[in-house]
Design an enzyme around this catalytic site. Sequence first.
Site, PDB file in Angstrom:
ATOM      1  N   HIS A   1      -0.718  15.786   2.313  1.00  0.00           N
ATOM      2  CA  HIS A   1      -0.678  16.918   3.240  1.00  0.00           C
ATOM      3  C   HIS A   1       0.735  17.167   3.773  1.00  0.00           C
ATOM      4  O   HIS A   1       0.886  17.786   4.818  1.00  0.00           O
ATOM      5  CB  HIS A   1      -1.613  16.667   4.418  1.00  0.00           C
ATOM      6  CG  HIS A   1      -3.009  16.316   4.020  1.00  0.00           C
ATOM      7  ND1 HIS A   1      -3.803  17.169   3.289  1.00  0.00           N
ATOM      8  CD2 HIS A   1      -3.749  15.200   4.227  1.00  0.00           C
ATOM      9  CE1 HIS A   1      -4.990  16.594   3.081  1.00  0.00           C
ATOM     10  NE2 HIS A   1      -4.965  15.395   3.630  1.00  0.00           N
TER      11      HIS A   1
ATOM     12  N   HIS B   1      -9.326  18.468   2.468  1.00  0.00           N
ATOM     13  CA  HIS B   1      -9.639  17.515   1.402  1.00  0.00           C
ATOM     14  C   HIS B   1     -10.637  18.105   0.411  1.00  0.00           C
ATOM     15  O   HIS B   1     -11.178  17.382  -0.425  1.00  0.00           O
ATOM     16  CB  HIS B   1     -10.240  16.231   1.990  1.00  0.00           C
ATOM     17  CG  HIS B   1      -9.406  15.610   3.056  1.00  0.00           C
ATOM     18  ND1 HIS B   1      -9.721  15.693   4.390  1.00  0.00           N
ATOM     19  CD2 HIS B   1      -8.250  14.910   2.973  1.00  0.00           C
ATOM     20  CE1 HIS B   1      -8.804  15.060   5.089  1.00  0.00           C
ATOM     21  NE2 HIS B   1      -7.899  14.586   4.269  1.00  0.00           N
TER      22      HIS B   1
END
Length: 331
Positions: free
Chosen positions: A57, A219
């Site tokens: 991320h 995710h």
Amino acid sequence: MKKLINKPENYVDEVLQGMAAAHPETYAIGGATGRMLHRPQPVAQKVGVVSGGGFGHIPVFGGYIGDGLLDACAIGDVFASPDMNPMLESIQFASTGKGVLCIVGNYGGDRMNFDMACEMAEMEDITAVKVVVADDVAAAPPEESEKRRGVAGFVYVTKIAGAAAAAGYDLIQTQNVAQKAADNIRSIGVALTSCTVPQAGKPTFDIADDEIEIGMGIHGEPGVGRSKLTSVDTIADQMIDRLLTDKPVNSGERVAILVNGLGATPVEELYLMMRRAKARLADLGAELAHIRVGNYATSMEMAGASITLMHLDDELECLLNADADCPFWRN
């Protein structure tokens, strides 16, 4: 799978080595497993601020180490929580006698492992407290807000907490203002494509070329629904509508807005979304006091974007505008 990588199992560690090589003035690798990223030296006489979470991320989580931001961060495998050890090592590194605040995304593994790390730190006479970020309005209704995922709102909470610590707030004051920030943040995302975790070697989920998913998690968690790809104004309206339904913005209110790319979306498209979001908020009489557009909380090479709003008061706005310095955020 088409990626510029070596062995998938070495992906995370080699990226961390690249970050430290590119920015030695900001990042150093530490800990017994090499999964603790930290400032080159601890900063004495202030509250420590740490975080941790799954990789993939960037800049979240470890990218936000620097002056007025995090002191250290525990790094997990791609989309997987770090274990307790690098979390404890991050707390130990950041502890210089005034306690440590842990900023935790609302994911089961992250919360459980930080709970254990804080308990272990207490056994070493380190006071460690937590603020949990749960800003994704698509993940649960308002009455179940404790179930919401932590997404791009993490960026604002990190900035507020880091600025408070740098300004000399004590531990409880830093925790309280970080919690106030978290309570005033709402986010929602839209996914256009999936992404591929290197060790999986295939897309995380399937989505057609003419489909989008509103509320997709970073995710690959399911959103609130799929629909056909339409104009950016329409998509932005759907996102803003959900944010305003959850926490209305009133005339005269000052807000911060983050239009965030998920990894593969051209910045031009983010500016199109920003254009529409600003118009919608202006219609309500709101003032955009702080604007950021770019890749601030990604999901590997996922195409898509998120919008985050933070409702401001004088204290939050002052801390948001305070000096900060890392490769991904500078004031």
